[in-house]
Design a protein around this motif. Sequence first.
Motif, PDB file in Angstrom:
ATOM      1  N   MET A 137       0.914  -1.120   0.015  1.00 53.47           N
ATOM      2  CA  MET A 137       0.007   0.040   0.184  1.00 53.47           C
ATOM      3  C   MET A 137       0.684   1.331   0.055  1.00 53.47           C
ATOM      4  O   MET A 137       1.893   1.187   0.731  1.00 53.47           O
ATOM      5  CB  MET A 137      -0.894  -0.052   1.321  1.00 53.47           C
ATOM      6  N   SER A 138       0.511   2.214  -0.627  1.00 58.32           N
ATOM      7  CA  SER A 138       1.158   3.580  -0.639  1.00 58.32           C
ATOM      8  C   SER A 138       1.380   4.259   0.619  1.00 58.32           C
ATOM      9  O   SER A 138       0.394   3.958   1.490  1.00 58.32           O
ATOM     10  CB  SER A 138       0.593   4.468  -1.881  1.00 58.32           C
TER      11      SER A 138
ATOM     12  N   GLU B 282     -10.599   3.192  -1.301  1.00 57.36           N
ATOM     13  CA  GLU B 282      -9.900   3.348   0.087  1.00 57.36           C
ATOM     14  C   GLU B 282     -10.759   2.779   1.207  1.00 57.36           C
ATOM     15  O   GLU B 282     -10.024   2.310   2.167  1.00 57.36           O
ATOM     16  CB  GLU B 282      -9.281   4.774   0.250  1.00 57.36           C
TER      17      GLU B 282
ATOM     18  N   GLN C 253     -10.671  -0.685   0.962  1.00 57.18           N
ATOM     19  CA  GLN C 253      -9.491  -1.303   1.266  1.00 57.18           C
ATOM     20  C   GLN C 253      -8.989  -1.334   2.871  1.00 57.18           C
ATOM     21  O   GLN C 253      -8.708  -2.359   3.305  1.00 57.18           O
ATOM     22  CB  GLN C 253      -8.370  -0.358   0.564  1.00 57.18           C
TER      23      GLN C 253
ATOM     24  N   SER D 138       0.855  -4.053  -2.412  1.00 52.89           N
ATOM     25  CA  SER D 138       0.829  -3.477  -3.696  1.00 52.89           C
ATOM     26  C   SER D 138      -0.026  -4.047  -4.718  1.00 52.89           C
ATOM     27  O   SER D 138      -0.715  -3.276  -5.421  1.00 52.89           O
ATOM     28  CB  SER D 138       2.180  -3.521  -4.217  1.00 52.89           C
TER      29      SER D 138
ATOM     30  N   ASP E  40      -3.401  -2.346  -3.811  1.00 50.27           N
ATOM     31  CA  ASP E  40      -3.517  -0.983  -4.283  1.00 50.27           C
ATOM     32  C   ASP E  40      -4.033  -1.038  -5.486  1.00 50.27           C
ATOM     33  O   ASP E  40      -5.036  -0.202  -5.927  1.00 50.27           O
ATOM     34  CB  ASP E  40      -2.294  -0.403  -4.211  1.00 50.27           C
TER      35      ASP E  40
ATOM     36  N   SER F  78      -7.813   0.567  -6.823  1.00 47.86           N
ATOM     37  CA  SER F  78      -7.764   1.858  -7.351  1.00 47.86           C
ATOM     38  C   SER F  78      -8.635   1.850  -8.497  1.00 47.86           C
ATOM     39  O   SER F  78      -9.148   2.689  -9.088  1.00 47.86           O
ATOM     40  CB  SER F  78      -6.263   1.771  -8.340  1.00 47.86           C
TER      41      SER F  78
END
Length: 460
Positions: free
Chosen positions: A1-2, A121, A124, A447, A450, A454
Amino acid sequence: MSESSSGPDTIAAVATAVAPGQGGIAVIRLSGPQAQAAVRAVTRIPGPQLWESHRVLYGHVLAADGEERIDEVLLLLMLAPRSFTAEDVVEIHCHGGVIAVQRVLARVLEQPGVRRALPGEFSQRAVLNGRLDLTRAEAISDLVAARSQRAAQLAMAGVDGGIQQRITALRERLLDQLSELEARVDFEEDLPPLDGAALLAELQAVRAQLLQLVADAERGAVLRSGLRVALVGRPNVGKSSLLNRLSRRERAIVTDLPGTTRDLLESEIVLEGVPITLLDTAGIRATSDAVEQLGIARSHDALASADLVLLLFDLSAGWTPEDEALRQRIPAAVPHLLVGNKVDLAGTDTPVRLTGSAADIRLSASTGAGEAELVQAMLERCGALTDGSLLLSLNQRQADLAQEAADALARSDQVATEGLPWDFWTIDLRQAIHSLGEITGEELTESVLDRIFSRFCIGK
């Protein structure tokens, strides 16, 4: 995850559709440790109302000067862990439209520690906090995007945990076999012999169920994304009349003048639970009219992008060289139906000579004769007929992983045939288990999560 979405910051976004003059209310959702403080800072709540979990409060959102009332609102408090994200969540229910919603959101985003949510998000965070498994989160997105009742029903099966339960059950069967194999690798001399034939039969039984899920996913994909059906033909053969007939409304202008349709018209309909986008193309012919030429060019593009082409011709005029030339322009990879229109003018016994074949469907777009047969033929040709037996459907990501797992299990047959030691069996079995774990989220990296989320809408 960013990093921007992994910290303890609070996120906010509009969670409902926003359009001018549409919607009596709109919902702005906040999630995170500063959710309650941020909302307290921008609202005035009269009287002794209690800021407690799962209560509804009444008040107003104020402008930065603390005096101007931006909107009259209701606040819904859901404190951790009893919320969608398992964090503190506050929803601001304000009036719909555009201006009030955006002004309220802007006030919220001005507060310390609050930022605009990234696409998907909220979902998530629900997955990462153990509130949802990944299949349920994806199913919620599918439910929001559903274009037909059947698509919504399939999405609800996922929301209710049908996909997660099915995949988990198959994965546990493979884990049971892996534990038996690993025990033989380490302690074979101390354990009774393992029945290789029974082991292989169990692995192939799981593989068969995975392949069925993949096949069902192909049917479900049609219900989710729908079909693009292009109506093509010479000018004035009845394409626009058929579009209006199937759409149950006057979407296209119908006249006796050739070349009336000069651009690509689209109409969204649902046939037998399948969403369909009808593309009414400009009649393809030689013309010096620049506008009509542009429409004809778009008609050619529609042929290449369609899932099905309906080539209409005039039964009363018969099959012409121009009709045959049009058929030759349909890409070989695109299925098509030859539809003889104006049967009411030609008569049902009118012979129609086609090069190498006959009309697939004879109908009258003006009276509706033959419409039911056309709908049946369209869905059959695209493999989109549904009989109600489809109870759940994997999305494309999930189906790809199920296919990977099935392919790994297929290699077990080769290992058995070659009589290789048990530790060779575990290689492909572990791969299959890992692929199934990616479906439910048990084996995913941040990742990958994400990338998945997205694609969700902002506010979900």
